[in-house]
Design a protein around this motif. Structure first.
Motif, short mmCIF file in Angstrom:
data_model
loop_
_atom_site.label_atom_id
_atom_site.label_comp_id
_atom_site.label_asym_id
_atom_site.label_seq_id
_atom_site.Cartn_x
_atom_site.Cartn_y
_atom_site.Cartn_z
N CYS A 58 9.51 -1.30 -1.73
CA CYS A 58 9.73 -2.49 -0.93
C CYS A 58 11.06 -2.29 -0.22
N PRO A 59 11.36 -3.03 0.81
CA PRO A 59 12.66 -2.87 1.46
C PRO A 59 13.82 -3.04 0.48
N LEU A 60 14.81 -2.16 0.60
CA LEU A 60 16.02 -2.22 -0.21
C LEU A 60 17.20 -2.16 0.75
N THR A 61 18.00 -3.21 0.80
CA THR A 61 19.06 -3.32 1.79
C THR A 61 20.43 -3.28 1.14
N ALA B 265 27.47 0.73 -4.43
CA ALA B 265 26.87 -0.13 -3.41
C ALA B 265 26.13 -1.26 -4.10
N VAL B 266 26.15 -2.44 -3.48
CA VAL B 266 25.32 -3.54 -3.97
C VAL B 266 24.18 -3.72 -2.98
N CYS B 267 22.96 -3.81 -3.52
CA CYS B 267 21.76 -3.85 -2.70
C CYS B 267 20.86 -5.00 -3.14
N VAL B 268 19.97 -5.41 -2.26
CA VAL B 268 19.01 -6.45 -2.59
C VAL B 268 17.63 -6.03 -2.08
N PRO C 97 19.70 -9.72 4.58
CA PRO C 97 18.26 -9.64 4.88
C PRO C 97 17.54 -10.98 4.67
N ILE C 98 17.77 -11.90 5.59
CA ILE C 98 17.19 -13.23 5.48
C ILE C 98 15.79 -13.23 6.09
#
Length: 288
Positions: free
Chosen positions: A261-264, A138-141, A215-216
């Motif tokens: 922190c949020p990880l999407t 998975a790629v996450c930001v 996640p803008i």
């Protein structure tokens, strides 16, 4: 020759180049240069400039999954104003404190325009590089995208207080440490999400299939003209200093729970090509 072409040329000469930091005997080291003309819009306070300049180097430390230890800066300007110098050091010190590092000084120099060169230091025995992504990961930001793009629009509208607030970011050092044991590849998104994905793809010899919604940041909706402009600020403008990482699918939910922190998750690692919603995602982003 633009910045990216110059870096590619030097990468052929310097075998240790290619990641967010150099790794030397358990330490990571990075350096950045920011200029008033290209990096600090009219209305940027020296406090914000100190925070942002040092934060940019600490973000590189975060991208290696390292603990941040210290930072220094070279401050160049046509004249030295006491209030501006104090504000700069206060901002630099504050961003270091936010990640449990220490701002330990630097150098002063006369220069034709306000210019800052920063160096960040960190420690890790097992750095996360850009080159380990595997097909199926998975790629996450982390966090949200587009804050800096929104800030630039607000600077142009003379909304300086709000713009300065958006320009000050907390480097994702704690998130990088939380992700370090599981991430197969990682970098920061200073050049924008799209370009970061292409850089990871090149380093790991893979592709990415990314899907909306991204996640803008809500601040982008305050300034964007339409959906296309919103995507431009969120995916291509850059200077967000979030982490883009790849994780084995089985650990994603655990990583989301342990990352502070949020990880999407935004997509998957593929064999080739970089796409958004099935369409080619251009290799475009922030350039000096």
């Amino acid at each position: 020759m633009d910045e990216r072409a110059a870096l590619a040329m030097l990468g052929e000469q310097l075998s240790a180049a290619g990641d967010d930091c150099a790794v030397v005997d358990g330490q990571v080291l990075t350096t950045d240069m920011l200029h008033e003309t290209t990096d600090f819009p009219d209305g940027t306070t020296r406090y914000t400039a100190g925070w942002r300049a040092v934060g940019a180097s600490l973000s590189d430390v975060a991208a290696m999954g390292a603990t941040a230890t210290a930072a220094v800066a070279v401050y160049g300007a046509p004249t030295f104003d006491a209030g501006e110098l104090t504000g700069f050091v206060d901002g630099a010190s504050e961003v270091c404190e936010r990640v449990d590092a220490e701002y330990v000084g630097g150098d002063l120099d006369g220069h034709e325009e306000f210019t800052v060169a920063t160096t960040g230091l960190g420690e890790t025995d097992d750095p996360v590089r850009r080159s380990g992504a595997q097909v199926g990961d998975a790629v996450c930001v982390t966090g949200t995208l587009g804050r800096s793009g929104a800030a630039l629009r607000l600077f142009d509208q003379d909304e300086h207080e709000r713009a300065n607030e958006l320009f000050r970011f907390v480097p994702r050092v704690a998130a990088g440490r939380a992700l370090a044991d599981d991430a197969t590849a990682m970098m920061d998104s200073s050049d924008g999400l799209a370009r970061s994905l292409h850089q990871l793809a090149e380093a790991s010899n893979c592709g990415f299939a990314v899907e909306s919604p991204l996640p803008i940041d809500d601040s982008v909706d305050e300034v964007a003209d339409d959906a296309r402009d919103r995507l431009e600020l969120g995916a291509f403008f850059g200077e967000d200093f979030e982490l883009v990482c790849t994780l084995p699918e089985p650990v994603v939910e655990r990583a989301r729970e342990t990352t502070p922190c949020p990880l999407t998750p935004i997509g998957r690692v593929t064999e080739n090509d970089v796409t958004l919603d099935g369409e080619t995602l251009p290799d475009r982003g922030y350039s000096h």
